[in-house]
Enzyme design. Structure first.
Site, short mmCIF file in Angstrom:
data_model
loop_
_atom_site.label_atom_id
_atom_site.label_comp_id
_atom_site.label_asym_id
_atom_site.label_seq_id
_atom_site.Cartn_x
_atom_site.Cartn_y
_atom_site.Cartn_z
N LYS A 43 10.30 -8.44 -9.21
CA LYS A 43 10.88 -7.22 -9.81
C LYS A 43 11.10 -6.14 -8.76
CE LYS A 43 6.97 -4.75 -9.60
NZ LYS A 43 6.78 -3.51 -8.85
N ARG A 82 -9.52 1.23 6.76
CA ARG A 82 -9.63 1.00 8.20
C ARG A 82 -9.69 2.29 9.02
NH1 ARG A 82 -3.70 -1.71 9.39
NH2 ARG A 82 -2.49 -0.11 8.35
N ARG A 83 -9.45 3.45 8.39
CA ARG A 83 -9.46 4.70 9.17
C ARG A 83 -10.70 5.53 8.86
NH1 ARG A 83 -5.84 7.74 7.21
NH2 ARG A 83 -5.02 6.38 5.58
N THR A 89 9.33 -0.26 -12.92
CA THR A 89 9.68 -0.09 -11.50
C THR A 89 11.14 0.33 -11.32
OG1 THR A 89 8.19 -1.96 -11.20
CG2 THR A 89 9.20 -1.10 -9.24
N SER A 105 8.13 4.75 -8.38
CA SER A 105 8.29 3.47 -7.68
C SER A 105 8.77 3.68 -6.24
CB SER A 105 9.29 2.58 -8.41
OG SER A 105 9.69 1.53 -7.55
N TYR A 114 -2.67 9.27 -0.31
CA TYR A 114 -2.13 8.32 -1.27
C TYR A 114 -2.12 8.84 -2.71
CZ TYR A 114 -2.06 4.96 2.51
OH TYR A 114 -1.78 4.31 3.68
N SER A 170 -2.68 3.68 -2.43
CA SER A 170 -2.60 4.25 -3.77
C SER A 170 -3.14 3.29 -4.84
CB SER A 170 -1.19 4.71 -4.12
OG SER A 170 -0.23 4.01 -3.42
N TRP A 171 -2.78 2.01 -4.75
CA TRP A 171 -3.19 1.10 -5.82
C TRP A 171 -4.68 0.74 -5.71
CZ3 TRP A 171 -2.71 0.71 -10.46
CH2 TRP A 171 -2.70 -0.45 -11.23
N LYS A 225 1.77 -7.35 -4.79
CA LYS A 225 2.98 -7.90 -5.39
C LYS A 225 3.99 -8.25 -4.31
CE LYS A 225 2.38 -5.39 -9.74
NZ LYS A 225 2.74 -4.20 -10.53
#
Ligand SMILES: NC(=O)C1=CN([C@@H]2O[C@H](COP(=O)(O)OP(=O)(O)OC[C@H]3O[C@@H](n4cnc5c(N)ncnc54)[C@H](OP(=O)(O)O)[C@@H]3O)[C@@H](O)[C@H]2O)C=CC1
Ligand SMILES: O=C(CO)COP(=O)(O)O
Length: 347
Positions: A192, A32-33, A249, A255, A49, A11-12, A106
């Site tokens: 966080k 990778r897919r 978040t 989140s 995603y 997603s990011w 993160k």
């Protein structure tokens, strides 16, 4: 226009690729897919995603890393923290001087207690550390992919690399600040997630907004305490990559960390939660990493320790809450007495 490699098509990675594509860069994603690569190139979607989002046509995906990295003028790494070392080994042969190596992950690596930029630096040839940039801040992929207003921070040992990154990403809906405190920016973004898991968990247990506010505030206190010990600037934790990301978040249904905590609070096992999520929940491993790191550097992190006991030692969440509430009495500014000269613990 620059050629930019985006490694990681979750997603990011996809949302950030969209920002870069909106800025007219030639974006080459590595996934990778094969089925996902075909979907991105032919249908211009990534439904697993980011459902309901159309991708700009100047994003091309590859399963082979070479065409994604060849002649790239910037490299963006957006894979889960646990995969960063392996991915860096694949990137290494294609590195060139002066090409920023940006990461947007993160986490903290549990086996080494290292931040992501430290992990990347260890996998790079000597002399490349200044090229590493972190991008962090309150930024759920779901909203970025809809071009909703978002602000983030970039940081690096080399502020030229940070400013170069700021220029690559900045646009009307994605505002990018710089910050010279690499340690603080990375720690805020990683830690966080622990507090977001706890916020989800207390919501799942049926507690209210008071509990969530307490977790966020005292969570920030222990994040700052660890950060100061590790060399961060405490002010960074009141910025976008600290308080900003903590707010988004702990309070957003987007989140994954909050959602995972919520399911745990409702009685699901950690294995069931991870099966159901199907996306990375960084806070789980980061809880382990922060717990070990806090012990190593002798910093008190009661919320992190409580979550560690719940996640890894089968402590009941209710018992963890009872123990946290029953701790010895304290002065609120105790942790920061050295930083706040006018505070007097006697009053
Ligand atoms: N989602 C968000 O809103 C935000 C996420 N982040 C951070 O970004 C990082 C990535 O998160 P996100 O994109 O959400 O995660 P997702 O779970 O959505 O996607 C993870 C991506 O990484 C790929 N991947 C996993 N392991 C490997 C590996 N060993 N080699 C190559 N690719 C791999 C996955 O591939 P596959 O599909 O094949 O499994 C997938 O494309 C995390 O650190 C997260 O904390 C930061 C800010 C916002
Ligand atoms: O970091 C994020 C938003 O800034 C995303 O958090 P989650 O991984 O909990 O979804």
């Amino acid at each position: 226009m620059s050629k930019i490699a985006v490694l990681g098509a979750g997603s990011w990675g996809t949302a950030l690729a969209m920002v870069l594509a909106d800025n007219h860069h030639d974006v080459r994603m590595w996934a990778r897919r094969e089925d996902q690569v075909m979907e991105i190139n032919e249908k211009h979607t990534n439904v697993k995603y980011l459902p309901d989002v159309d991708l700009p046509h100047n994003i091309t995906a590859y399963t082979n890393i070479e065409p994604a990295l060849k002649e790239s003028e910037a490299i963006l790494l957006v894979v889960p923290t646990k995969s960063m070392r392996t991915v860096m080994q694949a990137v290494k042969p294609y590195l060139k001087d002066g090409v920023p190596i940006i990461h947007a992950s993160k986490g903290i690596e549990p086996s080494s207690s290292k931040r992501v930029s430290e992990v990347i630096a260890e996998e790079l040839p000597a002399g490349f550390s200044n090229s590493i940039v972190v991008l962090s801040g309150p930024s759920h992929a779901e909203e970025v992919s809809k071009r909703q207003p978002t602000t983030v921070t970039v940081s690096s040992l080399d502020m030229n690399a940070a400013e170069q990154t700021q220029d690559l990403f900045m646009n009307q809906s994605f505002r990018v600040y710089t910050n010279a405190d690499l340690i603080g920016v990375e720690l805020g973004g990683a830690l966080k997630n622990i507090i977001a898991l706890c916020a989800g968990l207390t919501d799942g247990l049926g507690f209210g907004d008071n509990a969530k506010a307490a977790l966020m505030t005292r969570g920030l206190a222990e994040i700052t305490r660890l950060g100061i010990k590790l060399g961060a600037n405490p002010l960074t934790f009141s910025g976008l990559s600290g308080l900003g990301d903590l707010i988004v978040t702990c309070t957003s249904v987007h989140s994954r960390n909050w959602r995972a905590g919520n399911m745990l609070g409702k009685g699901k096992s950690i294995d069931d939660v991870l099966d159901q999520m199907g996306m990375v929940v960084e806070g789980i491993r980061t809880t382990e990493a922060a717990y070990l790191l806090a012990q190593k550097v002798d910093v008190d992190m009661p919320i992190t320790s409580a979550l560690y006991e719940v996640l890894f030692n089968n402590k009941k969440p209710d018992d963890a809450v009872e123990e946290l509430m029953g701790r010895v009495k304290k002065h609120e500014g105790e942790d920061f007495s050295g930083l706040l000269p006018n505070q007097n613990k006697e009053h």
